[in-house]
Design an enzyme around this catalytic site. Structure first.
Site, PDB file in Angstrom:
ATOM      1  N   CYS A  93       0.918  -1.076  -0.014  1.00 38.68           N
ATOM      2  CA  CYS A  93      -0.136   0.031  -0.067  1.00 38.68           C
ATOM      3  C   CYS A  93       0.851   1.264  -0.076  1.00 38.68           C
ATOM      4  O   CYS A  93       1.635   1.368   0.894  1.00 38.68           O
ATOM      5  CB  CYS A  93      -0.962  -0.178   1.186  1.00 38.68           C
ATOM      6  SG  CYS A  93      -1.927   1.426   1.490  1.00 38.68           S
TER       7      CYS A  93
ATOM      8  N   TYR B  19      -5.851   7.091  -9.035  1.00 35.30           N
ATOM      9  CA  TYR B  19      -7.025   6.234  -8.462  1.00 35.30           C
ATOM     10  C   TYR B  19      -8.264   7.005  -9.206  1.00 35.30           C
ATOM     11  O   TYR B  19      -8.985   6.300  -9.362  1.00 35.30           O
ATOM     12  CB  TYR B  19      -7.245   6.356  -7.016  1.00 35.30           C
ATOM     13  CG  TYR B  19      -6.183   5.342  -6.138  1.00 35.30           C
ATOM     14  CD1 TYR B  19      -6.281   4.241  -6.113  1.00 35.30           C
ATOM     15  CD2 TYR B  19      -4.895   6.097  -5.940  1.00 35.30           C
ATOM     16  CE1 TYR B  19      -5.514   3.322  -5.480  1.00 35.30           C
ATOM     17  CE2 TYR B  19      -4.089   4.850  -5.347  1.00 35.30           C
ATOM     18  CZ  TYR B  19      -4.341   3.765  -5.165  1.00 35.30           C
ATOM     19  OH  TYR B  19      -3.269   2.970  -4.506  1.00 35.30           O
TER      20      TYR B  19
END
Length: 321
Positions: free
Chosen positions: A60, A191
Site C-alpha cells: 500500500c 486512482y
C-alpha cells in the site's frame, strides 16, 4: 469497491472517483499535549517507546510512506512494525506473511480485530497504516498524513543521529503547497483514473494527472529533490506513487501516456530515491503487483499478475548526484 488501503470508496453521479478521507483522528504527541493545529476531534496519546506498533503493508502506498519515514528517522527500536500480506478481502488486511497467519506481537489474524477492540461495531474501512497499542491491542489511529507528520515532530527525541530534516522550517509553506498538489493530482490522481466510472471522468482525471507529472518533470530538471538538495517528506509522498507507476498504474489504472522510464528527470529522481537506504529496501514489487492485480477483481477479473517489469532497472545509474 476498495483501494489497497482497504478504504471504502464512493463515486459522484458523473462517475468521478472520490476518496473516503474520514479517519480515526487520534494522535500520538509529546506529553500528550494538544498542538495548536491538526484535528480537533480525537484523543491524544503520549509518546512512549515500546508502546506502539505500526501496522503497514508494503503493498500500500499510503502505508509504505509510514514505513519509509520510520526507517529514515531511525525509529525502528521505539515503534515496532507489523506487515500484513499483500492482499485483503472485504473484511480486513490479514497477516499472511507471519507464522500461523498471526501478527507475532499483537497475536491477531486480521487487523480488523484491533479496530473492533477499540470501537465495537466499527463500520468504516479497515485501513493501513494503523498504529496499535501493543498492551491493549487497540487501534490508536489510522490517520496516515498525521502519522508521518508526528513521527517527525513528536518523536524527535528518539530520532537517530543524523536523521534527515524532513520538514525544513524555511520550506514548510512551499512544501505544503507541493504536497497538496502531489496528493490531489498524483497520489490520488492515479486512482481517479483507475476507478473512474465514466469516460468523461476518466479523461478529466487523466488530463489532471499528466499536467502535474509534466510540472514535476520540469521542477526536477534543476533540483535533485522536490524541495532542493535534501530529502523531505514531500519526496517520500511522491516516491510511493512513482514506485508503482510502471508496474501498476500505467496499465492497470490506464495512466498510459508514457512510462515513468520515459520521463528522464522523474525517472532519474525515482531511482535516486530508490537507491537511498529506507526507500528501495522497503519497496517490494511482487507484493505491490499481487495486491493490485488480485484485489481489484473488477478491473482485473482474471487475477493474472504480470511478470514484469524487471525491477533491476531501478538499480541502474541515475546520474543525479
Amino acid at each position: 469497491m476498495s483501494d489497497e488501503g482497504g478504504q471504502k470508496q464512493e463515486y459522484v453521479e458523473q462517475g468521478e472517483f472520490e476518496r473516503d478521507t474520514n479517519y480515526v483522528a487520534d494522535r500520538i504527541t509529546k506529553h500528550a499535549r494538544r498542538p495548536g493545529h491538526g484535528p480537533v476531534d480525537g484523543e491524544l496519546w503520549p509518546v512512549e517507546p515500546g508502546r506502539y506498533r505500526l501496522v503497514a503493508a508494503k503493498a500500500c502506498p499510503w502505508a509504505n510512506r509510514a514505513i519509509i519515514v520510520r526507517d529514515l528517522l531511525g525509529l525502528q527500536d521505539v515503534i515496532s512494525l507489523g506487515t500484513p500480506g499483500p492482499t485483503h478481502d472485504a473484511r480486513s488486511w490479514t497477516f499472511d506473511l507471519d507464522e500461523g497467519g498471526r501478527d507475532p506481537v499483537l497475536g491477531i489474524e486480521r487487523l480488523r480485530e484491533a479496530y473492533l477492540k477499540r470501537f465495537p461495531g466499527y463500520e468504516r474501512g479497515i485501513t493501513v497504516p494503523a498504529v496499535v497499542e501493543e498492551s491493549s491491542g487497540e487501534l490508536v489511529t489510522n490517520d496516515y498524513p498525521w502519522i508521518t507528520h508526528d513521527f517527525f515532530f513528536e518523536w524527535r527525541e528518539h530520532h537517530r543521529d543524523g536523521a534527515p530534516d524532513l520538514w525544513p522550517e524555511h520550506l514548510r509553506e512551499e512544501m505544503d503547497e507541493v504536497m497538496q498538489r502531489v496528493f490531489t493530482e498524483v497520489n490520488n490522481g492515479v486512482y481517479r483514473c483507475g476507478f473512474a466510472g465514466s469516460q468523461d471522468a476518466y479523461e478529466a482525471a487523466y488530463a489532471r494527472l499528466w499536467s502535474t507529472l509534466e510540472w514535476l518533470e520540469e521542477r526536477l530538471a534543476d533540483r535533485r529533490y522536490l524541495m532542493g538538495e535534501a530529502i523531505t517528506e514531500a519526496d517520500v509522498r511522491l516516491f510511493t506513487t512513482l514506485a508503482r507507476f510502471d508496474a501498476v498504474y500505467h496499465g492497470h489504472f490506464k495512466c498510459n501516456r508514457v512510462k515513468l522510464t520515459e520521463m528522464p528527470h522523474l525517472w532519474g529522481y525515482a531511482r535516486d530515491l530508490f537507491q537511498t537506504p529506507g526507500f528501495g529496501d522497503n519497496t517490494d514489487f511482487e507484493q505491490i503487483k499481487q495486491h493490485y492485480y488480485l484485489v481489484h477483481t473488477d478491473i482485473n477479473p482474471s487475477g493474472i499478475v504480470p511478470a514484469g517489469p524487471d525491477p533491476a532497472v531501478w538499480l541502474t545509474a541515475h546520474g543525479r548526484g
